[in-house]
Design a protein around this motif. Structure first.
Motif, PDB file in Angstrom:
ATOM      1  N   THR A   1       2.251   1.833  -3.494  1.00 28.36           N
ATOM      2  CA  THR A   1       1.169   2.281  -4.371  1.00 28.36           C
ATOM      3  C   THR A   1       0.813   3.739  -4.107  1.00 28.36           C
ATOM      4  N   ASP A   2       0.671   4.109  -2.838  1.00 32.28           N
ATOM      5  CA  ASP A   2       0.320   5.488  -2.484  1.00 32.28           C
ATOM      6  C   ASP A   2       1.458   6.453  -2.839  1.00 32.28           C
ATOM      7  N   LEU A   3       2.697   6.004  -2.657  1.00 29.76           N
ATOM      8  CA  LEU A   3       3.855   6.842  -2.968  1.00 29.76           C
ATOM      9  C   LEU A   3       3.906   7.148  -4.463  1.00 29.76           C
TER      10      LEU A   3
ATOM     11  N   LYS B   1       1.212  12.689  -9.372  1.00 29.57           N
ATOM     12  CA  LYS B   1       0.330  13.853  -9.329  1.00 29.57           C
ATOM     13  C   LYS B   1       1.084  15.141  -8.984  1.00 29.57           C
ATOM     14  N   SER B   2       2.375  15.029  -8.751  1.00 28.55           N
ATOM     15  CA  SER B   2       3.121  16.162  -8.203  1.00 28.55           C
ATOM     16  C   SER B   2       3.395  17.275  -9.224  1.00 28.55           C
TER      17      SER B   2
ATOM     18  N   ARG C   1       1.347   7.021  -6.535  1.00 28.34           N
ATOM     19  CA  ARG C   1       0.201   7.852  -6.892  1.00 28.34           C
ATOM     20  C   ARG C   1       0.490   9.322  -6.602  1.00 28.34           C
ATOM     21  N   GLY C   2       1.088   9.579  -5.445  1.00 28.08           N
ATOM     22  CA  GLY C   2       1.424  10.955  -5.083  1.00 28.08           C
ATOM     23  C   GLY C   2       2.492  11.544  -5.990  1.00 28.08           C
TER      24      GLY C   2
ATOM     25  N   ASP D   1      -2.426  -6.311  -6.088  1.00 29.35           N
ATOM     26  CA  ASP D   1      -3.816  -6.352  -5.641  1.00 29.35           C
ATOM     27  C   ASP D   1      -4.059  -7.586  -4.770  1.00 29.35           C
TER      28      ASP D   1
ATOM     29  N   ARG E   1       0.833  -1.212   0.000  1.00 27.35           N
ATOM     30  CA  ARG E   1       0.000   0.000   0.000  1.00 27.35           C
ATOM     31  C   ARG E   1       0.864   1.257   0.000  1.00 27.35           C
ATOM     32  N   PHE E   2       1.969   1.219   0.740  1.00 26.15           N
ATOM     33  CA  PHE E   2       2.883   2.359   0.814  1.00 26.15           C
ATOM     34  C   PHE E   2       3.456   2.684  -0.561  1.00 26.15           C
TER      35      PHE E   2
ATOM     36  N   LYS F   1      -0.198  -2.820 -10.451  1.00 27.20           N
ATOM     37  CA  LYS F   1      -1.422  -2.810  -9.652  1.00 27.20           C
ATOM     38  C   LYS F   1      -2.029  -4.208  -9.558  1.00 27.20           C
TER      39      LYS F   1
END
Length: 330
Positions: A232-234, A240-241, A236-237, A264, A229-230, A260
């Motif tokens: 994946t979230d990293l 978007k930066s 994603r962020g 999953d 999860r870390f 992904k």
């Protein structure tokens, strides 16, 4: 759960279902899936095992609950396997009391598949059923885990390692050292014992079965899930930066989609209670329909390949060799 059953049925036309729970709610959902409806029987249950119920409480109120009745169906031979997304501790307690542990197994274990960098997944157990284990428990887990790997991966002699703080033979607890020696001596079993492995090697794909106690196994599993999860979230962020990052994301979108899918948890859903006189599969409580379908597929595979017989034969083989050993060697 019903949508997952419908998906599993589309994959496997031989499946039939007994659905336990609120009859009105299940019936309303089944109307959406005509083919599933034709091969399903609803069993109305007033009771529910709550998510925060203690195992002792679950045992006392099991009769008449959806979880208790599903496991009872396996005990009575009315179902080949039970699948539930409910309280894990309660499900283990109810299953152990109803189905009993197999002869030669001191404690059942919770086993699951974890993704690796290679094509095949990793079988890991125990993942939380037993916080403290002796050498005999670990050896029994190795036997059960290798039978599971042979069932789900078709590997006739899976590579087995014990989770440890190092790979050297002198490292680890006395229980780990004793279990390792017992497995080295059991070269007649259908498994290839390859010593110890560390936690950072779990995802490398160089081992088929990793054996540990439930305390360490649950921590390792939750750490792996959290790391996924870390990452994946990293990512994603990061994408978007800035505008350049967004363009980079569009270019790398196929690779990200593959990542992904690989991370999953729904693609690896379905933990099995091994060591019981019956097949019980635990689906993650937050699993999607695809995840539920995968858990059902695991149950179907266990039934078709008669994993209980595989474990029983391997245990009989192990015990017969132990009985023939000189007293000084035991």
């Amino acid at each position: 759960m019903v949508e997952g059953a419908a998906l599993a049925r589309r994959r496997d036309k031989d499946l039939r279902f007994d659905l336990y729970g609120d009859e009105d709610r299940i019936a309303a959902e089944l109307k959406r899936y005509e083919k599933l409806n034709r091969v399903s029987t609803i069993h109305h249950c007033e009771g529910v095992i709550e998510g925060d119920a203690k195992p002792s409480q679950a045992i006392r109120k099991a009769k008449g609950t959806s979880m208790g009745e599903a496991v009872a169906a396996v005990k009575e031979g009315d179902a080949h396997a039970a699948v539930s997304g409910g309280n894990t501790g309660a499900m283990m307690a109810i299953s152990k009391l109803a189905l009993r542990t197999m002869e030669g197994i001191d404690r059942p274990a919770l086993a699951a598949l974890l993704p690796t960098l290679k094509d095949d997944d990793l079988v890991m157990l125990d993942l939380g059923a037993n916080t403290e284990c002796d050498a005999n428990n670990l050896v029994q887990f190795a036997v059960m885990g290798s039978a599971y790997a042979r069932t789900v991966m078709g590997n006739e002699k899976p590579c087995v390692k014990l989770l440890n703080i190092g790979t050297e033979e002198l490292k680890g607890t006395e229980e780990l050292k004793d279990a390792a020696q017992m497995l080295r001596d059991a070269d007649y079993l259908p498994l290839n014992f390859a010593g110890f492995t560390e936690g950072d090697q779990l995802a490398r794909g160089n081992v088929d079965v990793v054996v540990t106690d439930g305390f360490s196994g649950n921590i390792a599993l939750k750490t792996a899930e959290g790391t996924a999860r870390f990452v994946t979230d990293l990512l994603r962020g990061a994408f978007k930066s800035s505008l350049r990052s967004r363009i980079g994301f569009l270019i790398s979108k196929p690779a990200m989609r593959l990542l992904k899918v690989h991370l999953d948890p729904n693609n690896h859903n379905g933990a099995v209670f091994l060591g019981l006189n019956g097949i019980v599969v635990k689906s993650h409580g937050s699993a999607s329909a695809k995840g539920v379908a995968n858990a059902i597929s695991v149950a179907g595979s266990m039934v078709r390949n008669d994993i209980t017989a595989k474990i029983r034969d391997d245990l009989d083989n192990f015990r017969s060799h132990q009985g023939n050993m000189p007293e000084a060697a035991k």
